[in-house]
Design an enzyme around this catalytic site. Sequence first.
Site, PDB file in Angstrom:
ATOM      1  N   GLU A 244       0.833  -1.189   0.000  1.00 26.35           N
ATOM      2  CA  GLU A 244       0.000   0.000   0.000  1.00 26.35           C
ATOM      3  C   GLU A 244       0.873   1.245   0.000  1.00 26.35           C
ATOM      4  O   GLU A 244       2.085   1.174   0.249  1.00 26.35           O
ATOM      5  CB  GLU A 244      -0.933   0.011   1.223  1.00 26.35           C
ATOM      6  CG  GLU A 244      -0.224  -0.002   2.550  1.00 26.35           C
ATOM      7  CD  GLU A 244      -1.173  -0.227   3.724  1.00 26.35           C
ATOM      8  OE1 GLU A 244      -2.298  -0.736   3.501  1.00 26.35           O
ATOM      9  OE2 GLU A 244      -0.781   0.090   4.857  1.00 26.35           O
ATOM     10  N   GLU A 319      -5.719   0.805  14.789  1.00 26.63           N
ATOM     11  CA  GLU A 319      -4.568   1.672  14.558  1.00 26.63           C
ATOM     12  C   GLU A 319      -4.784   2.527  13.315  1.00 26.63           C
ATOM     13  O   GLU A 319      -5.281   2.048  12.293  1.00 26.63           O
ATOM     14  CB  GLU A 319      -3.300   0.832  14.419  1.00 26.63           C
ATOM     15  CG  GLU A 319      -2.996  -0.013  15.656  1.00 26.63           C
ATOM     16  CD  GLU A 319      -1.617  -0.649  15.604  1.00 26.63           C
ATOM     17  OE1 GLU A 319      -0.980  -0.625  14.531  1.00 26.63           O
ATOM     18  OE2 GLU A 319      -1.184  -1.172  16.643  1.00 26.63           O
ATOM     19  N   ASN A 334      -5.839  -4.762  15.944  1.00 27.90           N
ATOM     20  CA  ASN A 334      -5.244  -5.824  16.753  1.00 27.90           C
ATOM     21  C   ASN A 334      -6.328  -6.395  17.656  1.00 27.90           C
ATOM     22  O   ASN A 334      -6.865  -5.695  18.519  1.00 27.90           O
ATOM     23  CB  ASN A 334      -4.085  -5.284  17.588  1.00 27.90           C
ATOM     24  CG  ASN A 334      -2.913  -4.876  16.708  1.00 27.90           C
ATOM     25  OD1 ASN A 334      -2.529  -5.601  15.802  1.00 27.90           O
ATOM     26  ND2 ASN A 334      -2.360  -3.697  16.951  1.00 27.90           N
ATOM     27  N   ARG A 336      -6.636  -8.164  20.266  1.00 21.42           N
ATOM     28  CA  ARG A 336      -6.045  -8.669  21.511  1.00 21.42           C
ATOM     29  C   ARG A 336      -5.774  -7.485  22.434  1.00 21.42           C
ATOM     30  O   ARG A 336      -5.980  -6.329  22.061  1.00 21.42           O
ATOM     31  CB  ARG A 336      -4.724  -9.375  21.215  1.00 21.42           C
ATOM     32  CG  ARG A 336      -3.760  -8.498  20.408  1.00 21.42           C
ATOM     33  CD  ARG A 336      -2.380  -9.075  20.278  1.00 21.42           C
ATOM     34  NE  ARG A 336      -1.565  -8.405  19.271  1.00 21.42           N
ATOM     35  CZ  ARG A 336      -0.960  -7.247  19.406  1.00 21.42           C
ATOM     36  NH1 ARG A 336      -1.094  -6.558  20.536  1.00 21.42           N
ATOM     37  NH2 ARG A 336      -0.227  -6.722  18.431  1.00 21.42           N
ATOM     38  N   PHE A 392      19.396   1.711  16.761  1.00 21.14           N
ATOM     39  CA  PHE A 392      18.421   2.106  17.779  1.00 21.14           C
ATOM     40  C   PHE A 392      17.970   0.942  18.648  1.00 21.14           C
ATOM     41  O   PHE A 392      17.007   1.059  19.382  1.00 21.14           O
ATOM     42  CB  PHE A 392      17.202   2.792  17.149  1.00 21.14           C
ATOM     43  CG  PHE A 392      17.537   4.035  16.385  1.00 21.14           C
ATOM     44  CD1 PHE A 392      18.000   5.169  17.035  1.00 21.14           C
ATOM     45  CD2 PHE A 392      17.413   4.076  15.011  1.00 21.14           C
ATOM     46  CE1 PHE A 392      18.325   6.317  16.333  1.00 21.14           C
ATOM     47  CE2 PHE A 392      17.737   5.212  14.289  1.00 21.14           C
ATOM     48  CZ  PHE A 392      18.191   6.340  14.960  1.00 21.14           C
TER      49      PHE A 392
END
Length: 711
Positions: A244, A319, A334, A336, A392
């Site tokens: 996408e 999200e 999600n 959960r 990171f």
Amino acid sequence: MASRGRCPSLSRLLLAAKHVKLQSRLCALQGRAQYSTVYNPNEETFEKILVANRGEIACRVMKTCKKMGIQTVAVHSDVDASAVHVKMADEAICVGPAPTNKSYLNMDAIMEAIRSTGAQAVHPGYGFLSENKEFAKRLAAEGVAFIGPDTHAIQAMGDKIESKLIAKAAKVNTIPGFDGVVQNAEDAVKIAQSIGYPVMIKASAGGGGKGMRIAWNDEETREGFRFSSQEAASSFGDDRLLIEKYIDNPRHIEIQVLADKHGNALWLNERECSIQRRNQKVVEEAPSTFLDPVTRKAMGEQAVQLAKAVQYSSAGTVEFLVDSSKNFYFLEMNTRLQVEHPITECITGLDLVEQMIRVAKGFQLLHKQEDIPINGWAIESRVYAEDPYKSFGLPSIGRLSQYQEPLNISNVRVDSGIQEGSDISIYYDPMISKLVTYGATRAEALAKMEDALDNYVIRGVTHNIPLLREIITHPRFISGDISTGFLPEVYPDGFKGHQLNRACCHELLASAAALFVTAELRSHKVVGPQRVACSPVESSSWQLFVELEKQLHEVSVTKAGNTYTVVVNEDTVEVNGEWNLASPLLPLTINNTPRMLQCLSRAASGEMCLQFLGTSFKLRVLTKLAAELNAYMPEKVPEDTTSILRSPMPGSIIAVSVKVGDTVAEGQEICVIEAMKMQNSLTAVKQAKVKSVHCKAGETVGEGDLLVELE
């Protein structure tokens, strides 16, 4: 189960009382509840719940179960036999060896554990089997409740291709892209070209940042297809991918939803999750600094529309990506409990685990949308056993030789599943804990987080506290000017730790000198035959040299009581403290400013490592004579890293792309290493011929192991 001669409600009350000490660490904020778990003896849920997970989330679920008077069963691999979640449970069953596919993903073994213990319900936590529709089906077939949504919702939202189509039908904003399955690398290139670069390649199943790659051209699309499909197959057993449009520089903001089996659904405000590395969240907060009430309401309502479209029941998270104009686009749902759920609990007062248990038993929600508040501000830092100076955060393994959570500070919550002596292994996620702070305002929550990070003692593994502290004190973060590109934008050359200005440098040098003198004075104390300690004169002066980052600084030190006056480069620094050398924490006052230092190591040679402002600094304190003699000491020649390739982390070799005699170009892939289900391509830093290869596919390697030598 409850004893046969005892009524269920009495059994639950006694069980809750037995475990009352377990509640304090999680459910109270010294004077203010983080969230409330109200036990109602007339509302019977389950007598025994099996928690099909490990680590901090297993402990988190068990704590609410204890408060509700519910017995718990832990499952564990053989290497987790002494884990905290095993000790916390009323019963524990070993379900296999360390590899996840033989233990925590071993459905047959977990089903047998359910049968043998008589568990009436299963809470899956997050990850592992939490979004596995086959597991939910098997539970339903045996009459065991799955504490989560039904299989239809799991399947519909677990497949990113199907979920996007459902979202469109539910009038939820979606990102432009290809809705079908990508067949191969060349197919991926054609699709990417039709959408327009940049594009996001990601696994159709699963989440957590695994199986995701951003591609800016055809070559990166081919490479992204290869790595994403391999990671997806390894992590989720499904290598299907979708492509996408990649929205550059967005925010990642998610909405917590809660729904029951009676058609009721709520949105519990948002969480700002834009601070990420490798598509995995690092710091989260609730609410977001960016959303206004109108946008928040629109996002919440669309999230509820999607939940209702799939008859969702339980806690879930929708999200979104949000651009600079506050346009928002559905990313995924999600199905959960989310890792970062604690910050929602802090600002709403709801125990999400309790709500999931109630819903699974068939009870209606107790609240209406207008009952959901935003009280204060909460911030979560994910504390990982990782080296933040490598991309990171590359995983670190080891044993926690010393571990002390900052629970002495008010408004601090720590969700963890480890303790001093625990092992961080190569087999599982390297998370140490979720550190949460709460305040009436964002500034208050940030100040608490800074203090908590400074007071957090972790020894034995490399951790990411230096990065976390730099993030939450950075001016851009404080102002709320963030996006998913925050880390690479702020640290384009990688994270280097705290950069000391002149004043902070002098504070560190003065602290090191004062610590050195304190240790010297202690070592001079003599205990005589009458066991009376004799000490040198309290006030004295010293001329010392302190080495920091290959720079030698001359300092003069005088002492009066617990206060040291140190002159560094013509600046005077006063350092005051109790100077308990046995404590891992060194609370000091430096020029009237409170500072919390940690002495990570200290040697008789004057070498020491101090954690100051979150970052570890190596120093060496020398007497005047030692400094003069040091000039004659030969320096160790550093290793030529351009001709050798060492493993940057512990992991497994997935593929070796070269053999002896091959000529490699700069940037060419040499091998692929997998750690914590994430694959990393290691490349050559120069053009050269391969001299020797010291690894092969399938081998396990440690951090620093030699992999390949170049001529």
